[in-house]
Design a protein around this motif. Structure first.
Motif, short mmCIF file in Angstrom:
data_model
loop_
_atom_site.label_atom_id
_atom_site.label_comp_id
_atom_site.label_asym_id
_atom_site.label_seq_id
_atom_site.Cartn_x
_atom_site.Cartn_y
_atom_site.Cartn_z
N ALA A 1 0.90 -1.19 -0.07
CA ALA A 1 0.02 -0.01 0.19
C ALA A 1 0.94 1.25 -0.01
O ALA A 1 1.88 1.34 0.50
CB ALA A 1 -1.00 0.08 1.20
N GLN A 2 0.50 2.08 -0.76
CA GLN A 2 1.09 3.52 -0.55
C GLN A 2 0.67 3.96 0.86
O GLN A 2 -0.29 3.67 1.37
CB GLN A 2 0.49 4.49 -1.64
CG GLN A 2 0.71 4.13 -3.27
CD GLN A 2 0.28 5.12 -4.05
OE1 GLN A 2 -0.16 6.19 -3.88
NE2 GLN A 2 0.53 4.77 -5.33
N THR A 3 1.78 4.60 1.43
CA THR A 3 1.49 4.93 2.86
C THR A 3 0.46 5.90 3.20
O THR A 3 -0.33 5.82 4.15
CB THR A 3 2.97 5.65 3.37
OG1 THR A 3 3.24 6.58 2.57
CG2 THR A 3 4.12 4.49 3.52
N HIS A 4 0.01 6.76 2.18
CA HIS A 4 -1.25 7.56 2.26
C HIS A 4 -2.31 6.99 2.46
O HIS A 4 -3.36 7.32 3.14
CB HIS A 4 -1.18 8.96 1.35
CG HIS A 4 -1.51 8.20 -0.18
ND1 HIS A 4 -2.93 8.03 -0.52
CD2 HIS A 4 -0.91 7.90 -1.09
CE1 HIS A 4 -3.01 7.50 -1.74
NE2 HIS A 4 -1.79 7.46 -2.04
N ALA A 5 -2.46 5.62 1.88
CA ALA A 5 -3.75 4.69 1.83
C ALA A 5 -3.50 3.76 2.98
O ALA A 5 -4.74 2.93 3.15
CB ALA A 5 -3.75 4.14 0.52
N GLU A 6 -2.51 3.88 3.81
CA GLU A 6 -2.63 2.65 4.84
C GLU A 6 -3.62 2.66 5.91
O GLU A 6 -4.25 1.57 6.13
CB GLU A 6 -1.26 2.95 5.75
CG GLU A 6 -0.97 1.88 6.56
CD GLU A 6 0.41 2.06 7.21
OE1 GLU A 6 0.91 1.15 7.95
OE2 GLU A 6 1.07 3.18 7.06
N GLY A 7 -4.01 3.85 6.29
CA GLY A 7 -5.36 3.83 7.21
C GLY A 7 -6.41 3.27 6.30
O GLY A 7 -7.36 2.46 6.81
N PHE A 8 -6.74 3.67 4.90
CA PHE A 8 -7.79 3.09 4.37
C PHE A 8 -7.81 1.50 4.17
O PHE A 8 -8.67 0.68 4.77
CB PHE A 8 -7.87 3.50 2.88
CG PHE A 8 -8.79 2.68 1.95
CD1 PHE A 8 -9.92 2.79 1.89
CD2 PHE A 8 -8.08 1.57 1.07
CE1 PHE A 8 -10.75 1.99 0.99
CE2 PHE A 8 -8.77 1.18 0.12
CZ PHE A 8 -9.94 0.91 0.09
N TYR A 9 -6.71 0.88 4.13
CA TYR A 9 -6.50 -0.60 4.16
C TYR A 9 -6.78 -1.19 5.56
O TYR A 9 -7.27 -2.28 5.76
CB TYR A 9 -5.32 -0.98 3.70
CG TYR A 9 -5.09 -0.96 1.97
CD1 TYR A 9 -5.90 -1.74 1.19
CD2 TYR A 9 -4.31 0.20 1.27
CE1 TYR A 9 -5.88 -1.62 -0.49
CE2 TYR A 9 -4.27 0.16 0.03
CZ TYR A 9 -5.26 -0.56 -0.72
OH TYR A 9 -5.28 -0.43 -2.20
N GLN A 10 -6.24 -0.48 6.56
CA GLN A 10 -6.53 -0.92 7.98
C GLN A 10 -7.92 -0.84 8.15
O GLN A 10 -8.33 -2.01 8.97
CB GLN A 10 -5.58 0.07 8.98
CG GLN A 10 -4.09 -0.02 8.77
CD GLN A 10 -3.47 0.77 9.78
OE1 GLN A 10 -3.87 1.91 9.85
NE2 GLN A 10 -2.16 0.65 10.14
N SER A 11 -8.46 0.17 7.71
CA SER A 11 -10.09 0.22 8.04
C SER A 11 -10.86 -1.04 7.35
O SER A 11 -11.87 -1.37 7.94
CB SER A 11 -10.69 1.44 7.54
OG SER A 11 -10.70 1.51 5.89
N LEU A 12 -10.15 -1.87 6.43
CA LEU A 12 -10.96 -3.06 5.62
C LEU A 12 -10.11 -4.22 6.49
O LEU A 12 -10.41 -5.52 5.82
CB LEU A 12 -10.38 -2.84 4.27
CG LEU A 12 -10.99 -1.80 3.52
CD1 LEU A 12 -10.62 -1.83 2.03
CD2 LEU A 12 -12.56 -1.55 3.80
N GLY A 13 -9.55 -4.18 7.45
CA GLY A 13 -8.89 -5.31 8.11
C GLY A 13 -7.31 -5.73 7.82
O GLY A 13 -6.87 -6.85 8.25
N TYR A 14 -6.57 -4.98 6.85
CA TYR A 14 -5.36 -5.26 6.66
C TYR A 14 -4.29 -4.73 7.73
O TYR A 14 -4.59 -3.71 8.40
CB TYR A 14 -4.82 -4.70 5.30
CG TYR A 14 -5.45 -5.30 4.14
CD1 TYR A 14 -4.67 -6.21 3.43
CD2 TYR A 14 -6.91 -4.92 3.66
CE1 TYR A 14 -5.36 -6.90 2.48
CE2 TYR A 14 -7.37 -5.88 2.76
CZ TYR A 14 -6.59 -6.66 2.13
OH TYR A 14 -6.99 -7.30 1.00
N GLU A 15 -3.30 -5.44 8.05
CA GLU A 15 -2.26 -5.35 9.19
C GLU A 15 -0.91 -5.07 8.54
O GLU A 15 -0.58 -5.90 7.71
CB GLU A 15 -2.32 -6.40 10.06
CG GLU A 15 -0.90 -6.28 11.06
CD GLU A 15 -1.12 -7.67 11.77
OE1 GLU A 15 -0.07 -7.83 12.42
OE2 GLU A 15 -1.76 -8.49 11.77
N THR A 16 -0.16 -4.01 8.85
CA THR A 16 1.08 -3.69 8.30
C THR A 16 2.07 -4.48 8.94
O THR A 16 2.02 -4.66 10.17
CB THR A 16 1.36 -2.21 8.75
OG1 THR A 16 0.30 -1.23 8.35
CG2 THR A 16 2.66 -1.63 8.12
#
Length: 141
Positions: free
Chosen positions: A106-121
């Motif tokens: 994920a591009q870092t600016h979209a990290e929060g978006f993916y976290q909201s969908l259940g993705y973990e960094t």
């Protein structure tokens, strides 16, 4: 938005058009990096509003996970949950193929978006095509 797995050349061209608009023109990613050798074997997805292609993405089946790539939505269509829609559509496809893990960079600016969908960094920040990214995973249920 109507989402579909690419089934023909026109749909594939439409998915590639969305990617060119977002990544090459908007984000200035060089075309030779955006359109790569994985396009040939990846499964592509495209989303339409009426006849206009507005969202795209691809997935590759790698080892025991699906690798989501090139997820994008045209600028004028952002903020309408189309990105979430294409992610969920690809995840459903993966589950139908028997895969229970998804991974993406994920591009870092979209990290929060993916976290909201259940993705973990799971990685430190790294550069790809001159843009900061992180690797993220999700167990599909």
């Amino acid at each position: 938005m109507q989402l579909m797995k690419v089934q023909n050349e026109k749909q594939r061209d439409d998915a590639f058009l969305v990617r060119r608009v977002v990544f090459i023109h908007e984000q200035q990613v060089p075309e030779e990096l955006e359109m790569d050798e994985f396009d040939q074997d990846a499964t592509h997805f495209v989303g339409y509003v009426e006849e206009d292609p507005v969202a795209a993405g691809r997935v590759r089946l790698v080892e025991d996970y699906g690798k989501l790539e090139r997820i994008c939505v045209k600028k004028d269509y952002r903020g309408h949950h189309f990105g979430q829609g294409i992610i969920f559509h690809i995840e459903d496809y993966l589950k139908g193929q028997g895969y229970l893990k998804a991974k993406l960079n994920a591009q870092t600016h979209a990290e929060g978006f993916y976290q909201s969908l259940g993705y973990e960094t799971i990685s430190e920040e790294f550069m790809d095509a001159g843009i900061p990214h992180v690797t993220m995973i999700k167990t599909l249920t």
